[in-house]
Design a protein around this motif. Structure first.
Motif, PDB file in Angstrom:
ATOM      1  N   SER A 170       0.816  -1.225   0.000  1.00 13.96           N
ATOM      2  CA  SER A 170       0.000   0.000   0.000  1.00 13.96           C
ATOM      3  C   SER A 170       0.847   1.272   0.000  1.00 13.96           C
ATOM      4  O   SER A 170       0.346   2.348  -0.327  1.00 13.96           O
ATOM      5  CB  SER A 170      -0.948   0.006   1.201  1.00 13.96           C
ATOM      6  N   SER A 216       2.366   3.191  -4.991  1.00 13.50           N
ATOM      7  CA  SER A 216       1.153   3.390  -5.788  1.00 13.50           C
ATOM      8  C   SER A 216       1.233   2.796  -7.194  1.00 13.50           C
ATOM      9  O   SER A 216       0.221   2.397  -7.757  1.00 13.50           O
ATOM     10  CB  SER A 216       0.825   4.880  -5.881  1.00 13.50           C
ATOM     11  N   ARG A 247       5.090  -2.161  -7.853  1.00 15.24           N
ATOM     12  CA  ARG A 247       4.696  -3.298  -7.012  1.00 15.24           C
ATOM     13  C   ARG A 247       5.086  -4.614  -7.678  1.00 15.24           C
ATOM     14  O   ARG A 247       5.496  -5.571  -7.002  1.00 15.24           O
ATOM     15  CB  ARG A 247       3.195  -3.248  -6.713  1.00 15.24           C
TER      16      ARG A 247
END
Length: 106
Positions: free
Chosen positions: A49, A52, A57
């Motif tokens: 989290s 962004s 990720r």
């Protein structure tokens, strides 16, 4: 990336540890330089989290998978995007979940 530039970026990151954009630039530099331990160390204590960008990720998931942490990699890998799904499939296979891995790959 040359060593001087990387050292400068790491110094900037040390001064601004909450700068996730800079964090992921440094993680990517270590990953591309085949320094997985250094890339993994930078992700310690971070959560998906906090990042962004789905590409970032996915990169983090790749680093975690290379660090033999498929369960954590699965938490980071987005559920869409061809590269992310491939990383998810590899993590699932590493976790001995071949049916789910095949489904993620397809």
């Amino acid at each position: 990336m040359d060593d001087v530039t990387l050292a400068s970026l790491k110094a900037a990151l040390a001064a601004s540890p909450d700068n996730t954009v800079l964090l992921m630039v440094v993680v990517r530099a270590h990953h591309e330089s085949r320094q997985p331990a250094e890339a993994r160390a930078l992700l310690k204590g971070r959560t998906p989290s906090m990042v962004s960008s789905e590409d970032d990720r996915t990169l983090a998931a790749q680093v975690l998978l290379q660090s033999n942490e498929p369960e954590v990699a699965l938490q980071w890998a987005p559920e869409q995007g061809s590269h992310a799904l491939l990383v998810r499939a590899r993590a699932l296979l590493a976790l001995a979940r071949p049916d789910e891995g095949r489904q993620a790959y397809e």
